[in-house]
Design a protein around this motif. Structure first.
Motif, PDB file in Angstrom:
ATOM      1  N   HIS A  73       0.814  -1.212   0.000  1.00  0.00           N
ATOM      2  CA  HIS A  73       0.000   0.000   0.000  1.00  0.00           C
ATOM      3  C   HIS A  73       0.849   1.264   0.000  1.00  0.00           C
ATOM      4  O   HIS A  73       0.514   2.254  -0.653  1.00  0.00           O
ATOM      5  CB  HIS A  73      -0.918   0.017   1.230  1.00  0.00           C
ATOM      6  CG  HIS A  73      -2.086  -0.898   1.124  1.00  0.00           C
ATOM      7  ND1 HIS A  73      -3.136  -0.666   0.274  1.00  0.00           N
ATOM      8  CD2 HIS A  73      -2.383  -2.057   1.767  1.00  0.00           C
ATOM      9  CE1 HIS A  73      -4.033  -1.639   0.394  1.00  0.00           C
ATOM     10  NE2 HIS A  73      -3.600  -2.491   1.294  1.00  0.00           N
ATOM     11  N   LEU A  74       1.939   1.265   0.774  1.00  0.00           N
ATOM     12  CA  LEU A  74       2.782   2.450   0.907  1.00  0.00           C
ATOM     13  C   LEU A  74       4.221   2.115   0.534  1.00  0.00           C
ATOM     14  O   LEU A  74       4.659   0.974   0.688  1.00  0.00           O
ATOM     15  CB  LEU A  74       2.743   2.974   2.352  1.00  0.00           C
ATOM     16  CG  LEU A  74       1.417   3.557   2.842  1.00  0.00           C
ATOM     17  CD1 LEU A  74       1.551   4.031   4.288  1.00  0.00           C
ATOM     18  CD2 LEU A  74       0.947   4.697   1.952  1.00  0.00           C
ATOM     19  N   PRO A  75       4.981   3.112   0.078  1.00  0.00           N
ATOM     20  CA  PRO A  75       6.393   2.865  -0.236  1.00  0.00           C
ATOM     21  C   PRO A  75       7.195   2.589   1.031  1.00  0.00           C
ATOM     22  O   PRO A  75       6.725   2.780   2.145  1.00  0.00           O
ATOM     23  CB  PRO A  75       6.823   4.175  -0.902  1.00  0.00           C
ATOM     24  CG  PRO A  75       5.913   5.204  -0.318  1.00  0.00           C
ATOM     25  CD  PRO A  75       4.594   4.519  -0.145  1.00  0.00           C
ATOM     26  N   GLU A  76       8.421   2.161   0.847  1.00  0.00           N
ATOM     27  CA  GLU A  76       9.292   1.871   1.984  1.00  0.00           C
ATOM     28  C   GLU A  76       9.494   3.107   2.854  1.00  0.00           C
ATOM     29  O   GLU A  76       9.481   4.237   2.372  1.00  0.00           O
ATOM     30  CB  GLU A  76      10.661   1.398   1.494  1.00  0.00           C
ATOM     31  CG  GLU A  76      10.680   0.027   0.870  1.00  0.00           C
ATOM     32  CD  GLU A  76      12.099  -0.406   0.514  1.00  0.00           C
ATOM     33  OE1 GLU A  76      13.055   0.383   0.761  1.00  0.00           O
ATOM     34  OE2 GLU A  76      12.255  -1.524  -0.011  1.00  0.00           O
ATOM     35  N   PHE A 407       2.644   2.982  12.048  1.00  0.00           N
ATOM     36  CA  PHE A 407       1.208   2.831  12.287  1.00  0.00           C
ATOM     37  C   PHE A 407       0.466   4.115  11.937  1.00  0.00           C
ATOM     38  O   PHE A 407      -0.569   4.081  11.256  1.00  0.00           O
ATOM     39  CB  PHE A 407       0.998   2.467  13.762  1.00  0.00           C
ATOM     40  CG  PHE A 407      -0.441   2.385  14.180  1.00  0.00           C
ATOM     41  CD1 PHE A 407      -1.258   1.339  13.777  1.00  0.00           C
ATOM     42  CD2 PHE A 407      -0.990   3.360  15.011  1.00  0.00           C
ATOM     43  CE1 PHE A 407      -2.583   1.264  14.180  1.00  0.00           C
ATOM     44  CE2 PHE A 407      -2.313   3.293  15.425  1.00  0.00           C
ATOM     45  CZ  PHE A 407      -3.108   2.238  15.003  1.00  0.00           C
ATOM     46  N   ASN A 408       0.977   5.258  12.364  1.00  0.00           N
ATOM     47  CA  ASN A 408       0.320   6.532  12.059  1.00  0.00           C
ATOM     48  C   ASN A 408       0.320   6.845  10.571  1.00  0.00           C
ATOM     49  O   ASN A 408      -0.629   7.441  10.047  1.00  0.00           O
ATOM     50  CB  ASN A 408       0.965   7.671  12.842  1.00  0.00           C
ATOM     51  CG  ASN A 408       0.176   8.062  14.078  1.00  0.00           C
ATOM     52  OD1 ASN A 408      -1.002   7.727  14.194  1.00  0.00           O
ATOM     53  ND2 ASN A 408       0.817   8.776  14.991  1.00  0.00           N
ATOM     54  N   ASP A 409       1.384   6.452   9.867  1.00  0.00           N
ATOM     55  CA  ASP A 409       1.411   6.669   8.421  1.00  0.00           C
ATOM     56  C   ASP A 409       0.291   5.882   7.738  1.00  0.00           C
ATOM     57  O   ASP A 409      -0.334   6.370   6.786  1.00  0.00           O
ATOM     58  CB  ASP A 409       2.758   6.245   7.841  1.00  0.00           C
ATOM     59  CG  ASP A 409       3.875   7.244   8.141  1.00  0.00           C
ATOM     60  OD1 ASP A 409       3.568   8.362   8.605  1.00  0.00           O
ATOM     61  OD2 ASP A 409       5.058   6.911   7.920  1.00  0.00           O
ATOM     62  N   TYR A 410       0.035   4.680   8.222  1.00  0.00           N
ATOM     63  CA  TYR A 410      -1.039   3.884   7.632  1.00  0.00           C
ATOM     64  C   TYR A 410      -2.412   4.419   8.032  1.00  0.00           C
ATOM     65  O   TYR A 410      -3.345   4.380   7.223  1.00  0.00           O
ATOM     66  CB  TYR A 410      -0.887   2.408   8.021  1.00  0.00           C
ATOM     67  CG  TYR A 410       0.095   1.677   7.140  1.00  0.00           C
ATOM     68  CD1 TYR A 410      -0.297   1.160   5.908  1.00  0.00           C
ATOM     69  CD2 TYR A 410       1.430   1.552   7.503  1.00  0.00           C
ATOM     70  CE1 TYR A 410       0.606   0.523   5.071  1.00  0.00           C
ATOM     71  CE2 TYR A 410       2.339   0.918   6.675  1.00  0.00           C
ATOM     72  CZ  TYR A 410       1.928   0.409   5.464  1.00  0.00           C
ATOM     73  OH  TYR A 410       2.833  -0.215   4.629  1.00  0.00           O
ATOM     74  N   ALA A 413      -2.938   7.163   5.645  1.00  0.00           N
ATOM     75  CA  ALA A 413      -3.162   6.659   4.289  1.00  0.00           C
ATOM     76  C   ALA A 413      -4.564   6.109   4.118  1.00  0.00           C
ATOM     77  O   ALA A 413      -5.099   6.082   3.000  1.00  0.00           O
ATOM     78  CB  ALA A 413      -2.135   5.580   3.950  1.00  0.00           C
ATOM     79  N   PHE A 414      -5.182   5.644   5.223  1.00  0.00           N
ATOM     80  CA  PHE A 414      -6.532   5.106   5.162  1.00  0.00           C
ATOM     81  C   PHE A 414      -7.573   6.078   5.731  1.00  0.00           C
ATOM     82  O   PHE A 414      -8.582   5.679   6.296  1.00  0.00           O
ATOM     83  CB  PHE A 414      -6.593   3.747   5.870  1.00  0.00           C
ATOM     84  CG  PHE A 414      -6.113   2.620   5.000  1.00  0.00           C
ATOM     85  CD1 PHE A 414      -7.017   1.828   4.305  1.00  0.00           C
ATOM     86  CD2 PHE A 414      -4.764   2.384   4.837  1.00  0.00           C
ATOM     87  CE1 PHE A 414      -6.586   0.805   3.481  1.00  0.00           C
ATOM     88  CE2 PHE A 414      -4.306   1.358   4.014  1.00  0.00           C
ATOM     89  CZ  PHE A 414      -5.222   0.572   3.335  1.00  0.00           C
ATOM     90  N   SER A 415      -7.291   7.359   5.566  1.00  0.00           N
ATOM     91  CA  SER A 415      -8.249   8.444   5.862  1.00  0.00           C
ATOM     92  C   SER A 415      -8.658   8.473   7.330  1.00  0.00           C
ATOM     93  O   SER A 415      -9.805   8.789   7.665  1.00  0.00           O
ATOM     94  CB  SER A 415      -9.505   8.305   4.986  1.00  0.00           C
ATOM     95  OG  SER A 415      -9.174   8.226   3.629  1.00  0.00           O
ATOM     96  N   MET A 416      -7.718   8.172   8.215  1.00  0.00           N
ATOM     97  CA  MET A 416      -7.971   8.221   9.648  1.00  0.00           C
ATOM     98  C   MET A 416      -6.975   9.186  10.290  1.00  0.00           C
ATOM     99  O   MET A 416      -5.839   9.314   9.828  1.00  0.00           O
ATOM    100  CB  MET A 416      -7.835   6.821  10.267  1.00  0.00           C
ATOM    101  CG  MET A 416      -8.784   5.802   9.656  1.00  0.00           C
ATOM    102  SD  MET A 416      -8.532   4.123  10.295  1.00  0.00           S
ATOM    103  CE  MET A 416      -9.172   4.296  11.944  1.00  0.00           C
TER     104      MET A 416
END
Length: 533
Positions: A73-76, A407-410, A413-416
């Motif tokens: 889903h996200l780059p490294e 965790f916060n980056d994800y 990324a998922f609109s949270m």
């Protein structure tokens, strides 16, 4: 529709269940709510194609097109991550004093189904962990195999049916080996064709340390690990029975159809039945939406997220729900350890039967998904060549090797919203203290894989909020892009009128189970233990 709106809806239906029951009875309202909820999840992050995969840390043509490399889903993450010691992090999953934390109402049958279902497409390559051996589809490869040459070996080549055997008057998959002649050191295949089902080296890994008496009675299945647990045995048997039953129904309705058309039509019907069970029974359970999801036919094809499916590494890792595995599995008054209900088909064929085992699994709670709740088995060394790391070490290290972002980056990324403290993550003071110590009291440094298991569950939910969002996204965009649910394909020409009727009358796993067991009126098949009473 935003997250706040749906959180209000979830609280209302949890407090007042009659709301969802009323909504379920009104077709247009049920479908509008289903469509809205599915789109809310499916638009949570950017749609495929993703610019990155495990092929390279930057965008390449191979990364965009070669699906043998697992997606992401996200780059490294960039730069040094300064992560805590691996063993200290792995221990976050370990059960405290070997005490299991039970789920609120999730049954062991749910955990059996989850493993059987997801292992069909979350398939890491044995030799290169950047890659996968997945078809990236819901295709029931558990009973049909990953390729047509394997399917050919499993077919009876008569009346469209799959090969089977009859034990005590009931249908089961055929044995892989000749029971009388096979020993641990000398495998004699029951059917000459079965020698080509799976690579010998893979089977030797899967059957490592399986007692000889159990080894003799391993079933011939579409996937190499199709005997790994009683859950696999139950699900593969039920699905094989349903396929062959549908073949009989089709042959009666269409006596001129040959073996090929009967088989292909039955397989199409079976795949759609599985998709319906996934949407209307399985996903509905862990999202706690309160009523049967029933999207408007063709709604997905009108959406921007309707793209070719590609399994992601994050989807693979978040499904490591080892904490659901019980210390013991109870059938009546008999207690079985984990080792006793793994690779042991005789429990089903000769001791209890399918119905009794499914009922038992429906009445016992699985473990709660989260930290501090994984059995010791998953921390024991795996003797595979020179690599003896445990299942949990392999899982956490796999995410680290991929340099997954925080965790916060994800969440972002998922609109949270990003969390500002460990107190927002969990109300457990002991877990707060341990995470603060490991991550230097910096919530932005928290690893994604730790965070999704540490996050508190909302009222009535069986998963943390980000995990629900990510599972929902991948589940819906996976299931609803299947070609068999396309408006141009999903019709009587594909399934026949009797096949269409079977599809329409099936919503729950219990519908399939009860068509294929003795004493169906007394058999219980439920993902929720509270529904059993």
């Amino acid at each position: 529709m935003n997250e706040f709106f749906f959180q209000i809806i979830f609280r209302l239906v949890n407090r007042f269940p009659w709301i969802s029951r009323v909504a379920s009875r009104i077709t247009w309202l049920r479908r509008w709510i289903s469509d809205t909820f599915i789109n809310w999840q499916a638009y949570a992050t950017n749609p495929r194609p993703r610019p990155f995969s495990m092929a390279a840390p930057y965008t390449t043509w191979q990364a965009l097109t070669d699906r043998t490399f697992t997606g992401r889903h996200l780059p490294e993450a960039e730069g040094e991550q300064n992560l805590p010691d691996l063993k200290s992090v792995v221990n976050l999953w370990r059960r405290k004093e070997n005490r299991e934390i039970p789920s609120v109402d999730t049954s062991i049958l749910f955990s059996f189904f989850a493993q059987w279902f997801t292992d069909s497409f979350l398939r890491t390559d044995f030799f290169d962990r950047r890659k996968n051996t997945s078809n990236h589809e819901i295709d029931l490869c558990q009973i049909y195999g990953l390729r047509e040459d394997i399917t050919h070996l499993l077919r009876l080549k008569k009346d469209g049916k799959l090969k089977y055997q009859v034990i005590d008057g009931e249908i089961f998959p055929p044995y892989l080996f000749n029971v009388e002649e096979t020993t641990a050191d000398n495998w004699v295949f029951a059917d000459r064709e079965f020698e080509n089902l799976h690579p010998r080296a893979v089977l030797e890994f899967v059957f490592d340390n399986v007692p000889e008496e159990r080894l003799k009675r391993m079933f011939a299945t579409g996937l190499e690990h199709g005997n790994s647990s009683i859950g696999y045995t139950l699900m593969n048997t039920i699905m094989l029975r349903e396929h062959n039953r549908i073949c009989d129904v089709l042959k009666e309705a269409h006596p001129t159809w040959d073996d090929e058309r009967l088989f292909q039509t039955a397989r199409n019907i079976m795949i759609v039945l599985l998709i319906k069970v996934v949407l209307q029974d399985y996903v509905s359970h862990f999202t706690q939406f309160g009523f049967t999801l029933d999207p408007t036919p063709g709604m997905a094809e009108r959406q921007r997220w309707y793209r070719t499916n590609w399994i992601s590494l994050e989807f693979n890792l978040l499904y490591r729900w080892h904490s659901m595995v019980p210390e013991y599995y109870f059938v009546g008054d008999q207690r079985y350890t984990l080792d006793e209900f793994r690779n042991n088909t005789a429990l089903v064929t000769h001791q209890y039967g399918i119905g009794t085992m499914i009922s038992a699994a429906s009445q016992q709670k699985a473990g709660r998904v989260g930290l501090y709740n994984t059995p010791q088995f998953f921390f024991d060394p795996l003797p595979v060549g020179a690599d003896n790391r445990s299942v949990m070490e392999r899982s956490v290290e796999m995410g680290r090797q991929a340099k997954l972002r925080s965790f916060n980056d994800y969440r972002q990324a998922f609109s949270m919203p990003r969390l500002r403290s460990f107190e927002e993550l969990t109300a457990d003071p002991a877990l707060q203290r341990e995470l603060k110590e490991l991550y230097n009291d910096r919530i932005d440094d928290l690893e994604w894989q730790v965070g999704i298991f540490a996050e508190d569950h909302d009222e009535g939910f069986s998963l943390g909020r980000l995990m629900v969002r990510m599972v929902g996204y991948d589940a819906f965009t996976h299931a609803l892009t299947n070609p068999l649910v396309s408006g141009y394909v999903h019709n009587e020409k594909t399934f026949s009128s009797v096949g269409q009727s079977i599809i329409e009358e099936t919503s729950l796993l219990a519908d399939i189970v009860k068509r294929n067991v003795r004493d169906s009126d007394t058999v219980i098949a439920s993902f929720r233990t509270s529904a059993v009473a």
